[in-house]
Scaffold this motif. Structure first.
Motif, mmCIF file in Angstrom:
data_model
loop_
_atom_site.group_PDB
_atom_site.id
_atom_site.type_symbol
_atom_site.label_atom_id
_atom_site.label_comp_id
_atom_site.label_asym_id
_atom_site.label_seq_id
_atom_site.Cartn_x
_atom_site.Cartn_y
_atom_site.Cartn_z
ATOM 1 N N GLU A 11 33.003 38.261 39.350
ATOM 2 C CA GLU A 11 34.216 38.863 39.903
ATOM 3 C C GLU A 11 35.473 38.281 39.263
ATOM 4 O O GLU A 11 36.446 38.996 39.009
ATOM 5 C CB GLU A 11 34.250 38.629 41.413
ATOM 6 C CG GLU A 11 33.187 39.417 42.178
ATOM 7 C CD GLU A 11 33.072 38.989 43.628
ATOM 8 O OE1 GLU A 11 32.336 39.670 44.379
ATOM 9 O OE2 GLU A 11 33.703 37.975 44.022
ATOM 10 N N ARG A 12 35.472 36.995 39.027
ATOM 11 C CA ARG A 12 36.658 36.331 38.490
ATOM 12 C C ARG A 12 36.741 36.387 36.959
ATOM 13 O O ARG A 12 37.774 36.033 36.385
ATOM 14 C CB ARG A 12 36.664 34.852 38.904
ATOM 15 C CG ARG A 12 36.856 34.615 40.395
ATOM 16 C CD ARG A 12 36.768 33.121 40.668
ATOM 17 N NE ARG A 12 37.088 32.778 42.053
ATOM 18 C CZ ARG A 12 37.047 31.531 42.542
ATOM 19 N NH1 ARG A 12 36.695 30.521 41.744
ATOM 20 N NH2 ARG A 12 37.352 31.283 43.800
ATOM 21 N N LYS A 55 26.019 32.800 45.360
ATOM 22 C CA LYS A 55 27.467 32.843 45.608
ATOM 23 C C LYS A 55 28.256 32.680 44.309
ATOM 24 O O LYS A 55 29.173 33.464 44.026
ATOM 25 C CB LYS A 55 27.834 31.731 46.593
ATOM 26 C CG LYS A 55 29.331 31.473 46.719
ATOM 27 C CD LYS A 55 29.604 30.283 47.623
ATOM 28 C CE LYS A 55 31.071 29.878 47.613
ATOM 29 N NZ LYS A 55 31.321 28.717 48.510
ATOM 30 N N TRP A 56 27.888 31.688 43.489
ATOM 31 C CA TRP A 56 28.713 31.394 42.327
ATOM 32 C C TRP A 56 28.460 32.338 41.173
ATOM 33 O O TRP A 56 29.374 32.630 40.391
ATOM 34 C CB TRP A 56 28.546 29.930 41.923
ATOM 35 C CG TRP A 56 29.316 29.078 42.896
ATOM 36 C CD1 TRP A 56 28.827 28.363 43.940
ATOM 37 C CD2 TRP A 56 30.748 28.971 42.955
ATOM 38 N NE1 TRP A 56 29.849 27.783 44.647
ATOM 39 C CE2 TRP A 56 31.043 28.135 44.068
ATOM 40 C CE3 TRP A 56 31.794 29.474 42.196
ATOM 41 C CZ2 TRP A 56 32.356 27.811 44.415
ATOM 42 C CZ3 TRP A 56 33.095 29.140 42.541
ATOM 43 C CH2 TRP A 56 33.371 28.329 43.635
ATOM 44 N N SER A 101 37.994 27.359 39.538
ATOM 45 C CA SER A 101 36.699 26.938 39.026
ATOM 46 C C SER A 101 36.790 25.519 38.481
ATOM 47 O O SER A 101 37.806 25.102 37.919
ATOM 48 C CB SER A 101 36.245 27.889 37.902
ATOM 49 O OG SER A 101 35.163 27.333 37.183
ATOM 50 N N GLN A 141 27.945 35.492 41.585
ATOM 51 C CA GLN A 141 28.763 36.651 41.959
ATOM 52 C C GLN A 141 30.254 36.354 41.728
ATOM 53 O O GLN A 141 30.985 37.190 41.191
ATOM 54 C CB GLN A 141 28.531 37.005 43.426
ATOM 55 C CG GLN A 141 29.349 38.215 43.876
ATOM 56 C CD GLN A 141 29.101 38.579 45.330
ATOM 57 O OE1 GLN A 141 28.172 38.060 45.965
ATOM 58 N NE2 GLN A 141 29.911 39.456 45.876
ATOM 59 N N ARG A 142 30.669 35.158 42.094
ATOM 60 C CA ARG A 142 32.082 34.816 41.952
ATOM 61 C C ARG A 142 32.475 34.718 40.468
ATOM 62 O O ARG A 142 33.570 35.132 40.090
ATOM 63 C CB ARG A 142 32.376 33.500 42.680
ATOM 64 C CG ARG A 142 33.863 33.244 42.844
ATOM 65 C CD ARG A 142 34.148 32.125 43.796
ATOM 66 N NE ARG A 142 33.823 32.448 45.180
ATOM 67 C CZ ARG A 142 34.066 31.612 46.202
ATOM 68 N NH1 ARG A 142 34.612 30.435 45.984
ATOM 69 N NH2 ARG A 142 33.749 31.978 47.428
ATOM 70 N N TRP A 143 31.608 34.148 39.638
ATOM 71 C CA TRP A 143 31.893 34.089 38.198
ATOM 72 C C TRP A 143 32.116 35.498 37.643
ATOM 73 O O TRP A 143 33.000 35.724 36.833
ATOM 74 C CB TRP A 143 30.745 33.426 37.448
ATOM 75 C CG TRP A 143 30.624 31.947 37.654
ATOM 76 C CD1 TRP A 143 31.618 31.077 38.014
ATOM 77 C CD2 TRP A 143 29.433 31.165 37.515
ATOM 78 N NE1 TRP A 143 31.118 29.799 38.109
ATOM 79 C CE2 TRP A 143 29.783 29.816 37.805
ATOM 80 C CE3 TRP A 143 28.113 31.451 37.181
ATOM 81 C CZ2 TRP A 143 28.853 28.781 37.756
ATOM 82 C CZ3 TRP A 143 27.191 30.421 37.134
ATOM 83 C CH2 TRP A 143 27.569 29.106 37.416
#
Length: 804
Positions: free
Chosen positions: A20-21, A13-14, A726, A16-18
């Motif tokens: 994307e962001r 999850k993180w 974050s 992927q989020r790192w």
């Protein structure tokens, strides 16, 4: 919300989020508090990341994340040192062209690096095999050439029969190839390209006094540069006063003991001074030595040599001394000639014994008789004897006095020599940046015009090196036949490629400017981000990559291309990981790869475990059984955050424990003491279990302290605590200094040096009150037994000492 800690879900999850962001990206132009965090980029080998990478990279990442939580704009880039012998040898092994193979190994490395949860800015990645990169490696070569720092000369070089290429001196360890530890290096006389690093020897040495680097690294560089103070001395030829033989010696104090001279067989004077009656013997000996490689000459035990029939004059006593040639004197070291002082040099002593040459003692140890026969050479200190007007002087004073005497008469002078030799950068291999030079019969050596860079490495199938000393590109006529850039006549390209250590000597300069196609390093970005704030890597590169990087930075600064002359503000060497008490190696079958452990336990557990093995700058012993305890610790933190009571008022003892931990972990992170920082976090968790639950402040502080070590779980718990951004957009928790001081402390009480009791006092208790409390202790009273007390000492925070 997950009730149970599931590393695989959290980390996927993180990551992927790192991505994307853009969490790990930094605005290189607008950053207000730039901090350049660098880790040594890897060779993308076939096996992928090994446990050494999984120790080194997270350790650097932890420091970078800590700086980010302190409010810095942290730039943490990554790249691939993908040219060179390491990559090419694997390509040869599997029979695939490295141009096709290396992109696959790079892809695997990138996958593994992402799994480790590193805070890497992939937008600025570099690959040394990309023409966009090595164009600038070639450009740097040309800048050095223009200013006389890149020269082509014939010299003795190290040849590895296994690598089938020339090696730099720094790549030879005790006569063996550093890549092939069981392959003895040969010496060949070849025309090669060198960088004149020797011009920077003293400056490289001087800066070690103030740069903030690991002491082990600085010591290794000092030893490699090898500064020697001594004297240059001219010995006139006895029968031709117009000619002299120059020697360099670190022991001018022993000059009165020079009873013969030795020239290297290759010395240019040998044919000129040899007496007719000795000509045949000298020529035969020179021919025999010419067939020997220099490594063999260094290792030979038996002393051999031939008298030339000529004599020199010792300038201090005017004595005629014979001139010999011998294989133990090498043409490329010093002046290729020595004054032989057999009484005070073991090699000279053995040679003198073998050929019945005079042995004259001129240094006597304290208490030694000056004329006692010697059984061995004496190379220690003492006083001068048999040295004319200098008799009785201390040897150190004698060095200066004799040197001054020589200088006053024009036959000598003080001189400094260095062990360091120029850096040979030519490689007779395929997989590397072609050296951008052209040879023209009419114009000589002609640099490739900068507008024509890069000189692209052609993809060829026959890239196997051979023992001829000629590079594989010399077999590719379409590559090397080119018109001369100056006169247009047919000319020939250089077919050697450059040393892979040239690629890595400047890569840190490229990272901030990796998107800039028109310059090697953008002046504005370079000034903003460099020198590197913190560099972490292996100490095995102390006299290779690290020394070369310092030299190149100094050279580029002197050429007006950089505003600084040291590349790294701070360098720290990480330690070595072993497995079950033994060094990891393929032959032992104990190499650990991180993939399986990350699959089973998650990257956060693996990162924490690696850092908990031992002091980061020392290393540790990887044992499988230890990882389960780290997993239980993270599960405990997960549970503590879920069981928190945001409205609770913490007991004073728990609040104090939290403030002490914040200070302790922050101090330990600053000093790379990761193992003790983790231990402090574990202790705090135990206090939460004992005195908890945690309130909101303590929950956030715990997660923030955990974040550099285990970023994925920290992000998840931060979100659970209600934060939308974050955790790395937040700040390191503050502590109250007053709450970090113990209210009550325990002191040992010694009577005549032996501990007889222990007392508890207030941390700020007055000294008189502390002594009174110590004297009131029953065990202490028994030890004193009514005897008068002669002395009372209180060591704050530690003990009370009573002497009776």
């Amino acid at each position: 919300m997950m009730n149970r800690y599931d590393p695989a879900t959290v980390e996927a999850k993180w990551q992927q989020r790192w991505e994307e962001r853009g969490t790990h990206r930094v605005d290189l132009h607008a950053a207000q508090r730039p901090f350049y965090m660098l880790m040594m980029f890897p060779y993308p080998s076939a096996e992928g990341l090994h446990v050494g990478h999984a120790f080194a990279f997270p350790g650097a990442d932890i420091f970078g994340r800590f700086r980010r939580l302190q409010g810095y704009d942290v730039f943490e880039p990554m790249g691939y040192d993908a040219f060179g012998i390491h990559s090419e040898n694997y390509a040869l092994k599997v029979g695939v062209n490295p141009a096709r193979l290396i992109p696959k190994t790079i892809g695997n490395f990138g996958r593994q690096l992402r799994r480790l949860g590193l805070m890497l800015n992939w937008d600025q990645a570099v690959d040394t095999t990309s023409p966009d990169y090595y164009r600038w490696t070639q450009w740097i070569f040309l800048q050095l050439y223009k200013h006389g720092l890149a020269v082509r000369k014939k010299a003795p070089v190290n040849w590895c029969p296994a690598c089938q290429t020339v090696l730099a001196n720094e790549q030879v360890i005790d006569g063996y190839c550093e890549r092939h530890g069981d392959t003895l290096v040969e010496q060949r006389y070849l025309e090669q390209w060198f960088f004149t690093i020797t011009k920077y020897a003293q400056r490289l040495l001087d800066h070690l006094d103030w740069i903030d680097w690991s002491e082990t690294t600085k010591t290794a560089q000092r030893n490699w540069i090898g500064r020697s103070e001594g004297a240059e001395i001219d010995f006139p030829l006895a029968d031709d006063g117009s000619r002299t033989i120059r020697v360099f010696t670190t022991r001018p104090d022993t000059l009165f003991g020079a009873t013969y001279m030795v020239l290297a067989p290759e010395h240019t004077l040998v044919p000129l001074i040899t007496a007719p009656g000795q000509r045949a013997a000298v020529d035969a000996y020179r021919e025999r030595v010419a067939r020997m490689d220099l490594i063999s000459r260094r290792a030979v035990k038996e002393k051999t040599g031939v008298f030339t029939g000529a004599y020199a004059i010792n300038p201090v006593n005017q004595q005629r001394i014979p001139i010999w040639i011998a294989d133990y004197v090498l043409a490329e070291y010093g002046t290729g000639a020595i004054m032989a002082v057999p009484a005070h040099d073991e090699r000279d002593f053995e040679f003198a014994r073998a050929f019945d040459l005079p042995i004259r003692r001129v240094i006597a140890a304290e208490g030694a008789e000056p004329d006692t026969p010697l059984e061995h050479a004496y190379d220690g200190s003492g006083r001068l004897v048999n040295s004319g007007d200098f008799d009785g002087m201390d040897a150190e004073r004698g060095k200066r006095a004799i040197t001054d005497w020589l200088a006053a008469r024009g036959c000598g002078a003080a001189r400094v020599e260095y062990r360091l030799h120029d850096w040979c950068v030519s490689r007779q291999r395929y997989w590397g940046p072609p050296i951008p030079m052209i040879y023209c019969d009419a114009c000589g050596i002609v640099p490739v015009p900068e507008a024509d860079l890069p000189v692209r490495l052609p993809e060829i199938e026959d890239f196997r090196p051979d023992a001829s000393g000629v590079a594989p590109l010399a077999r590719v006529e379409s590559f090397y036949r080119v018109p001369c850039p100056q006169c247009g006549k047919p000319a020939r390209r250089e077919t050697d490629v450059s040393d892979t250590f040239l690629d890595s000597a400047w890569y840190f300069l490229r990272y901030p400017s990796a998107q800039r196609a028109e310059v090697a390093f953008d002046p504005e970005l370079t000034k903003r981000w460099l020198p590197v704030d913190m560099y972490i890597g292996g100490n095995e590169h102390a006299v290779l990559h690290l020394l070369y990087s310092r030299f190149l930075t100094m050279a580029l600064h002197d050429l007006g291309l950089l505003p600084f002359d040291e590349p790294f503000k701070k360098f720290r060497a990480h330690g070595l990981i072993i497995k079950d008490g033994a060094k990891m190696s393929k032959s032992r079958g104990n190499v650990v790869t991180p993939d399986l452990y990350i699959e089973q336990h998650g990257a956060d557990v693996f990162r924490l475990y690696m850092m908990f093995l031992g002091p980061y700058q020392d290393g540790g012993d990887f044992r499988d059984e230890g990882i389960a305890g780290v997993r239980r610790f993270l599960e405990g933190v997960w549970k503590a955050i879920h069981d928190r009571d945001p409205e609770r008022t913490l007991p004073d003892a728990l609040r104090r424990a939290a403030h002490k931990t914040i200070r302790k972990v922050g101090d330990d992170l600053e000093g790379l003491r990761y193992n003790t920082a983790i231990a402090a976090l574990m202790s705090l968790l135990n206090e939460v279990r004992r005195q908890g639950p945690a309130d909101r402040w303590l929950s956030e502080a715990m997660v923030l302290m955990l974040a550099p070590f285990a970023p994925h779980i920290a992000e998840e718990l931060w979100e659970i605590l209600g934060h939308r951004e974050s955790i790395f957009a937040s700040r390191w928790p503050a502590y109250d200094e007053a709450l970090t001081r113990d209210q009550v402390i325990e002191l040992a009480v010694q009577v005549n040096g032996k501990v007889r009791g222990r007392i508890h006092v207030a941390a700020d208790e007055a000294e008189d009150a502390v002594i009174a409390r110590a004297l009131a202790d029953a065990a202490v009273q028994s030890a004193i037994a009514g005897k008068p007390i002669k002395r009372r000492v209180v060591v704050p925070g530690r003990l009370v000492s009573l002497v009776v």
